[in-house]
Design a protein around this motif. Structure first.
Motif, PDB file in Angstrom:
ATOM      1  N   LEU A  10       0.827  -1.199   0.000  1.00  0.00           N
ATOM      2  CA  LEU A  10       0.000   0.000   0.000  1.00  0.00           C
ATOM      3  C   LEU A  10       0.868   1.258   0.000  1.00  0.00           C
ATOM      4  CD1 LEU A  10      -2.737  -0.906   2.654  1.00  0.00           C
ATOM      5  CD2 LEU A  10      -2.911  -1.089   0.165  1.00  0.00           C
ATOM      6  N   THR A  11       0.384   2.283  -0.676  1.00  0.00           N
ATOM      7  CA  THR A  11       1.025   3.585  -0.594  1.00  0.00           C
ATOM      8  C   THR A  11       0.660   4.216   0.749  1.00  0.00           C
ATOM      9  OG1 THR A  11      -0.855   4.768  -1.550  1.00  0.00           O
ATOM     10  CG2 THR A  11       0.770   3.835  -3.089  1.00  0.00           C
ATOM     11  N   PRO A  12       1.371   5.236   1.173  1.00  0.00           N
ATOM     12  CA  PRO A  12       1.007   5.911   2.431  1.00  0.00           C
ATOM     13  C   PRO A  12      -0.434   6.406   2.444  1.00  0.00           C
ATOM     14  CG  PRO A  12       3.209   6.570   1.771  1.00  0.00           C
ATOM     15  CD  PRO A  12       2.658   5.755   0.640  1.00  0.00           C
ATOM     16  N   SER A  13      -0.924   6.945   1.329  1.00  0.00           N
ATOM     17  CA  SER A  13      -2.305   7.434   1.290  1.00  0.00           C
ATOM     18  C   SER A  13      -3.304   6.283   1.354  1.00  0.00           C
ATOM     19  CB  SER A  13      -2.540   8.266   0.029  1.00  0.00           C
ATOM     20  OG  SER A  13      -2.341   7.484  -1.139  1.00  0.00           O
ATOM     21  N   GLN A  14      -2.975   5.159   0.730  1.00  0.00           N
ATOM     22  CA  GLN A  14      -3.852   3.988   0.807  1.00  0.00           C
ATOM     23  C   GLN A  14      -3.874   3.418   2.223  1.00  0.00           C
ATOM     24  OE1 GLN A  14      -2.031   1.615  -2.259  1.00  0.00           O
ATOM     25  NE2 GLN A  14      -3.481   2.286  -3.841  1.00  0.00           N
ATOM     26  N   THR A  15      -2.730   3.404   2.864  1.00  0.00           N
ATOM     27  CA  THR A  15      -2.667   2.937   4.259  1.00  0.00           C
ATOM     28  C   THR A  15      -3.559   3.791   5.146  1.00  0.00           C
ATOM     29  OG1 THR A  15      -0.404   2.121   3.966  1.00  0.00           O
ATOM     30  CG2 THR A  15      -1.152   2.502   6.218  1.00  0.00           C
ATOM     31  N   ARG A  16      -3.499   5.103   4.969  1.00  0.00           N
ATOM     32  CA  ARG A  16      -4.355   5.999   5.755  1.00  0.00           C
ATOM     33  C   ARG A  16      -5.831   5.726   5.469  1.00  0.00           C
ATOM     34  NH1 ARG A  16      -0.221   9.722   4.431  1.00  0.00           N
ATOM     35  NH2 ARG A  16      -1.435  10.507   2.655  1.00  0.00           N
ATOM     36  N   ALA A  17      -6.158   5.446   4.193  1.00  0.00           N
ATOM     37  CA  ALA A  17      -7.550   5.159   3.833  1.00  0.00           C
ATOM     38  C   ALA A  17      -8.030   3.871   4.487  1.00  0.00           C
ATOM     39  CB  ALA A  17      -7.680   5.066   2.311  1.00  0.00           C
ATOM     40  N   PHE A  18      -7.158   2.862   4.551  1.00  0.00           N
ATOM     41  CA  PHE A  18      -7.504   1.619   5.225  1.00  0.00           C
ATOM     42  C   PHE A  18      -7.755   1.872   6.712  1.00  0.00           C
ATOM     43  CE2 PHE A  18      -6.576  -2.465   2.819  1.00  0.00           C
ATOM     44  CZ  PHE A  18      -6.730  -1.894   1.568  1.00  0.00           C
ATOM     45  N   LEU A  19      -6.853   2.620   7.330  1.00  0.00           N
ATOM     46  CA  LEU A  19      -6.982   2.900   8.757  1.00  0.00           C
ATOM     47  C   LEU A  19      -8.235   3.718   9.051  1.00  0.00           C
ATOM     48  CD1 LEU A  19      -3.246   3.697   9.611  1.00  0.00           C
ATOM     49  CD2 LEU A  19      -4.526   1.623  10.175  1.00  0.00           C
ATOM     50  N   ASP A  20      -8.573   4.638   8.150  1.00  0.00           N
ATOM     51  CA  ASP A  20      -9.794   5.421   8.321  1.00  0.00           C
ATOM     52  C   ASP A  20     -11.025   4.525   8.253  1.00  0.00           C
ATOM     53  OD1 ASP A  20      -8.408   7.765   8.617  1.00  0.00           O
ATOM     54  OD2 ASP A  20      -8.653   8.415   6.532  1.00  0.00           O
ATOM     55  N   LEU A  21     -11.022   3.575   7.322  1.00  0.00           N
ATOM     56  CA  LEU A  21     -12.149   2.654   7.198  1.00  0.00           C
ATOM     57  C   LEU A  21     -12.286   1.791   8.449  1.00  0.00           C
ATOM     58  CD1 LEU A  21     -14.410   1.164   5.715  1.00  0.00           C
ATOM     59  CD2 LEU A  21     -12.647  -0.218   4.570  1.00  0.00           C
ATOM     60  N   ILE A  22     -11.163   1.256   8.926  1.00  0.00           N
ATOM     61  CA  ILE A  22     -11.198   0.415  10.125  1.00  0.00           C
ATOM     62  C   ILE A  22     -11.665   1.214  11.334  1.00  0.00           C
ATOM     63  CG2 ILE A  22      -9.767  -0.921  11.727  1.00  0.00           C
ATOM     64  CD1 ILE A  22      -8.043  -1.717   9.307  1.00  0.00           C
ATOM     65  N   LYS A  23     -11.203   2.458  11.452  1.00  0.00           N
ATOM     66  CA  LYS A  23     -11.639   3.314  12.554  1.00  0.00           C
ATOM     67  C   LYS A  23     -13.134   3.583  12.491  1.00  0.00           C
ATOM     68  CE  LYS A  23     -10.594   7.736  14.792  1.00  0.00           C
ATOM     69  NZ  LYS A  23      -9.754   8.967  14.735  1.00  0.00           N
ATOM     70  N   THR A  24     -13.663   3.771  11.284  1.00  0.00           N
ATOM     71  CA  THR A  24     -15.108   3.985  11.123  1.00  0.00           C
ATOM     72  C   THR A  24     -15.877   2.741  11.564  1.00  0.00           C
ATOM     73  OG1 THR A  24     -14.769   5.517   9.282  1.00  0.00           O
ATOM     74  CG2 THR A  24     -16.936   4.497   9.461  1.00  0.00           C
ATOM     75  N   CYS A  25     -15.390   1.564  11.176  1.00  0.00           N
ATOM     76  CA  CYS A  25     -16.045   0.312  11.583  1.00  0.00           C
ATOM     77  C   CYS A  25     -16.002   0.146  13.100  1.00  0.00           C
ATOM     78  CB  CYS A  25     -15.375  -0.881  10.900  1.00  0.00           C
ATOM     79  SG  CYS A  25     -15.595  -0.947   9.105  1.00  0.00           S
ATOM     80  N   GLN A  26     -14.883   0.509  13.720  1.00  0.00           N
ATOM     81  CA  GLN A  26     -14.749   0.386  15.171  1.00  0.00           C
ATOM     82  C   GLN A  26     -15.628   1.396  15.903  1.00  0.00           C
ATOM     83  OE1 GLN A  26     -10.504   0.899  15.410  1.00  0.00           O
ATOM     84  NE2 GLN A  26     -10.095  -1.306  15.371  1.00  0.00           N
ATOM     85  N   SER A  27     -15.908   2.527  15.260  1.00  0.00           N
ATOM     86  CA  SER A  27     -16.805   3.514  15.867  1.00  0.00           C
ATOM     87  C   SER A  27     -18.259   3.070  15.781  1.00  0.00           C
ATOM     88  CB  SER A  27     -16.642   4.870  15.162  1.00  0.00           C
ATOM     89  OG  SER A  27     -15.327   5.360  15.297  1.00  0.00           O
ATOM     90  N   TYR A  28     -18.574   2.305  14.736  1.00  0.00           N
ATOM     91  CA  TYR A  28     -19.945   1.841  14.524  1.00  0.00           C
ATOM     92  C   TYR A  28     -20.271   0.655  15.431  1.00  0.00           C
ATOM     93  CZ  TYR A  28     -23.985  -0.021  11.948  1.00  0.00           C
ATOM     94  OH  TYR A  28     -25.221  -0.500  11.595  1.00  0.00           O
ATOM     95  N   GLU A  29     -19.307  -0.227  15.631  1.00  0.00           N
ATOM     96  CA  GLU A  29     -19.452  -1.411  16.482  1.00  0.00           C
ATOM     97  C   GLU A  29     -18.180  -1.550  17.319  1.00  0.00           C
ATOM     98  OE1 GLU A  29     -21.913  -4.382  13.518  1.00  0.00           O
ATOM     99  OE2 GLU A  29     -19.793  -4.008  13.123  1.00  0.00           O
ATOM    100  N   PRO A  30     -18.256  -2.215  18.475  1.00  0.00           N
ATOM    101  CA  PRO A  30     -17.056  -2.350  19.331  1.00  0.00           C
ATOM    102  C   PRO A  30     -16.083  -3.406  18.810  1.00  0.00           C
ATOM    103  CG  PRO A  30     -18.906  -3.484  20.338  1.00  0.00           C
ATOM    104  CD  PRO A  30     -19.465  -2.780  19.112  1.00  0.00           C
ATOM    105  N   VAL A  31     -15.723  -3.320  17.527  1.00  0.00           N
ATOM    106  CA  VAL A  31     -14.834  -4.294  16.903  1.00  0.00           C
ATOM    107  C   VAL A  31     -13.417  -4.080  17.412  1.00  0.00           C
ATOM    108  CG1 VAL A  31     -13.894  -5.125  14.710  1.00  0.00           C
ATOM    109  CG2 VAL A  31     -16.286  -4.385  14.848  1.00  0.00           C
ATOM    110  N   ARG A  32     -12.759  -5.164  17.821  1.00  0.00           N
ATOM    111  CA  ARG A  32     -11.397  -5.081  18.335  1.00  0.00           C
ATOM    112  C   ARG A  32     -10.357  -5.424  17.268  1.00  0.00           C
ATOM    113  NH1 ARG A  32     -11.056  -5.250  24.092  1.00  0.00           N
ATOM    114  NH2 ARG A  32      -8.990  -6.160  23.909  1.00  0.00           N
ATOM    115  N   LEU A  33     -10.774  -6.120  16.218  1.00  0.00           N
ATOM    116  CA  LEU A  33      -9.839  -6.455  15.153  1.00  0.00           C
ATOM    117  C   LEU A  33      -9.365  -5.182  14.469  1.00  0.00           C
ATOM    118  CD1 LEU A  33     -11.622  -9.534  13.524  1.00  0.00           C
ATOM    119  CD2 LEU A  33      -9.656  -9.543  15.064  1.00  0.00           C
TER     120      LEU A  33
END
Length: 260
Positions: A10-33
């Motif tokens: 992943l490029t740095p910008s793609q990595t940030r996009a992945f992390l943003d998506l995971i953070k959104t999922c964790q905000s929606y549900e208490p996902v620990r993964l």
């Protein structure tokens, strides 16, 4: 307009996009993964410049790939996860087992796995034990039978991590005969204050003598104060779970592995 991509890096910008998506999922549900450190393959679907679904793969073995799936809460139930898994199946060599992790914090993920007819492979617990200052300063305990057992500790290095190997010996009947190893475990340091416990085993003929408890207590009192000791254990391994609970561990996470 949606586009799907596949990359081994992943490029740095793609990595940030992945992390943003995971953070959104964790905000929606208490996902620990989260984002696995040893990921080697990335499949993802973008809507304009936003990653709305991703599939992260860790190649544990050549024929065993561990997979993590995240889909934006507003884009679920639209086949995005199914399409990414289908593309992964096209890329994976024949006879590759695809294993998907679920931490039981996302009903949507469980529904998706059921819809895709994934089979539950196994379930394990992550357990944690905090090491207090008092415990760290306490003298090491004696074995259940002081004349019958001894313990050695040696420094090791495994997968670039430093740690220790503890080995329990049954003392020989005669001074000339070597002591026999009857138990062992390994502890590896991860970061500043985290230690992981691996490969805990007491030989069958020496179980139910208090050796497991003694080994656990010795390990914990050998660690620095104000640190955490973590382990994973199969939910089906009832004797081990009982031992860890007896020595102060508690379950912090339940992980299930599904085969596709």
């Amino acid at each position: 307009m949606q586009k799907t991509f596949c990359s081994s890096e992943l490029t740095p910008s793609q990595t940030r996009a992945f992390l943003d998506l995971i953070k959104t999922c964790q905000s929606y549900e208490p996902v620990r993964l989260g984002f696995p450190d040893d990921a080697e393959l990335f499949l993802f679907t973008c809507e304009q410049t936003t990653v709305i679904s991703c599939l992260i793969v860790c190649k544990v073995q050549n024929d065993l790939w561990e997979c993590y799936v995240f889909t934006h809460p507003n884009r679920r139930k639209k086949g995005l996860c199914r399409d990414l898994i289908g593309k992964l199946c096209e890329l994976a060599p024949a006879d590759t087992e695809l294993v998907f992790l679920l931490d039981h914090q996302s009903p949507d993920a469980l529904t998706a796995f059921s819809f895709l007819e994934m089979d539950l492979w196994r379930t394990e617990y992550q357990m944690e034990r905090r090491i207090s200052q008092k415990e760290a300063l306490t003298a090491l305990p004696f074995p259940p039978a002081a004349d019958a057992f001894s313990l050695s500790c040696k420094k090791i290095r495994e997968d670039s991590e430093e740690g220790w190997e503890f080995i329990v010996f049954s003392c020989a009947d005669t001074p000339s005969a070597p002591a026999n190893p009857v138990g062992h475990c390994r502890v590896l340091k991860h970061g500043h204050a985290r230690f992981y416990l691996y490969h805990v085993e007491i030989s069958p003929d020496f179980r139910r003598q208090g050796l497991g408890t003694w080994l656990m207590e010795t390990v914990m009192q050998s660690l620095p104060e104000n640190t955490g000791l973590y382990l994973h254990v199969s939910a089906d391994n009832t004797p081990a779970v009982k031992l860890y609970k007896k020595t102060g561990f508690h379950i912090t996470e339940t992980l299930s592995y599904y085969l596709y």
